[in-house]
Design a protein around this motif. Structure first.
Motif: not given
Ligand code: NDP
Length: 234
Positions: A172-191, A194-202
């Motif tokens: 899961f990488i921070t872009t328009d595509m993932t910005d469009a996900l509902p907040e609770d789904r974002k939290k679910q994914i993050l949990a 293992p790295s505990g964060r979204y990836g970057t495009t770089d």
């Protein structure tokens, strides 16, 4: 060595980061767009990957400006999520046409010049969802899993011609595509990451430029996950 590089969907998001990373190392970079125009410093070619004619015309334009495409990144992609029972034929086909058939069209067109040059680097942008599946993503997961079969078949067909075909599977990488996900789904994914964060495009761009580099000349048919550990075991 300044190579001719084409990134589909390179006008924004992950594709743009990939395009900029190649440009930063001195390559001649073109990106496809569907009307937005090209970001500054990059050659923009108008192309919808669902049209073979547009793909062909885009390559011709890049070839005229930069020479035959030596590195191609099939990055353009869409989602159209809904649960299996609700998914229409059209929703399924539309996503497959853009993500999977589109990548096929692009790789096939690129391979013509690469075969002549006896050099080529083809990188497909898949997704961790291609391996793990995703609720509501039967179409998207099928398209992204399909890219692995495409890449591995190309690796077998063209390996002796100094052409590699590999897959990068972002999490899961921070872009328009993932910005469009509902907040609770974002939290679910993050949990589950293992790295505990979204990836970057770089971070995706770094994997792609590596696979296209001389250092990766003996890597083909590989799937490189860049997902903070989300897909481990697959
Ligand atoms: P964005 O939605 O930010 O960008 C998608 C890009 O694809 C845009 O440039 C878009 O062009 C282009 N595109 C879509 N359909 C077509 C088409 N038919 N023809 C040509 N171009 C098209 O997505 P991301 O940057 O997040 O994603 C890039 C790739 O990475 C996709 O393949 C995606 O599936 C994959 N990915 C993304 C993840 C993430 O977390 N963000 C995770 C895993 C994989 P336009 O601007 O004209 O709409």
């Amino acid at each position: 060595m300044s190579r001719s590089v084409l990134v589909t969907g390179g006008n924004r998001g992950i594709g743009l980061a990939i395009a900029r990373a190649f440009a930063a190392q001195g390559d001649k970079v073109a990106v496809t767009h569907r009307g937005s125009g090209a970001p500054e410093g990059l050659l923009g070619v108008k192309c919808d990957v669902t049209s073979s004619a547009e793909v062909d015309a885009a390559f011709a334009e890049v070839e005229a400006a930069h020479g035959p495409v030596e590195v191609v990144v099939a990055n353009a992609g869409i989602t159209d999520d809904t649960l299996l029972l609700r998914m229409t034929d059209d929703q399924f086909s539309r996503v497959l046409d853009a993500n999977l058939t589109g990548a096929f069209r692009v790789a096939q067109r690129a391979s013509k010049g690469m075969l002549r040059k006896r050099y080529g680097r083809i990188v497909f942008i898949s997704s961790v969802v291609g391996h793990l599946g995703g609720a509501g993503q039967v179409n998207y997961a099928a398209s992204k899993a399909g890219l692995v079969g495409v890449a591995r078949s190309i690796a077998r067909e063209l390996g002796t011609r100094n052409i590699t075909a590999n897959v990068v599977a972002p999490g899961f990488i921070t872009t328009d595509m993932t910005d469009a996900l509902p907040e609770d789904r974002k939290k679910q994914i993050l949990a589950q990451v293992p790295s505990g964060r979204y990836g970057t495009t770089d971070e995706i761009a770094a994997a792609v430029t590596f696979l296209a580099s001389d250092a990766a000349a003996y890597i083909t048919g590989a799937v490189l996950p860049v997902d903070g550990g989300l897909g481990m075991g697959h």
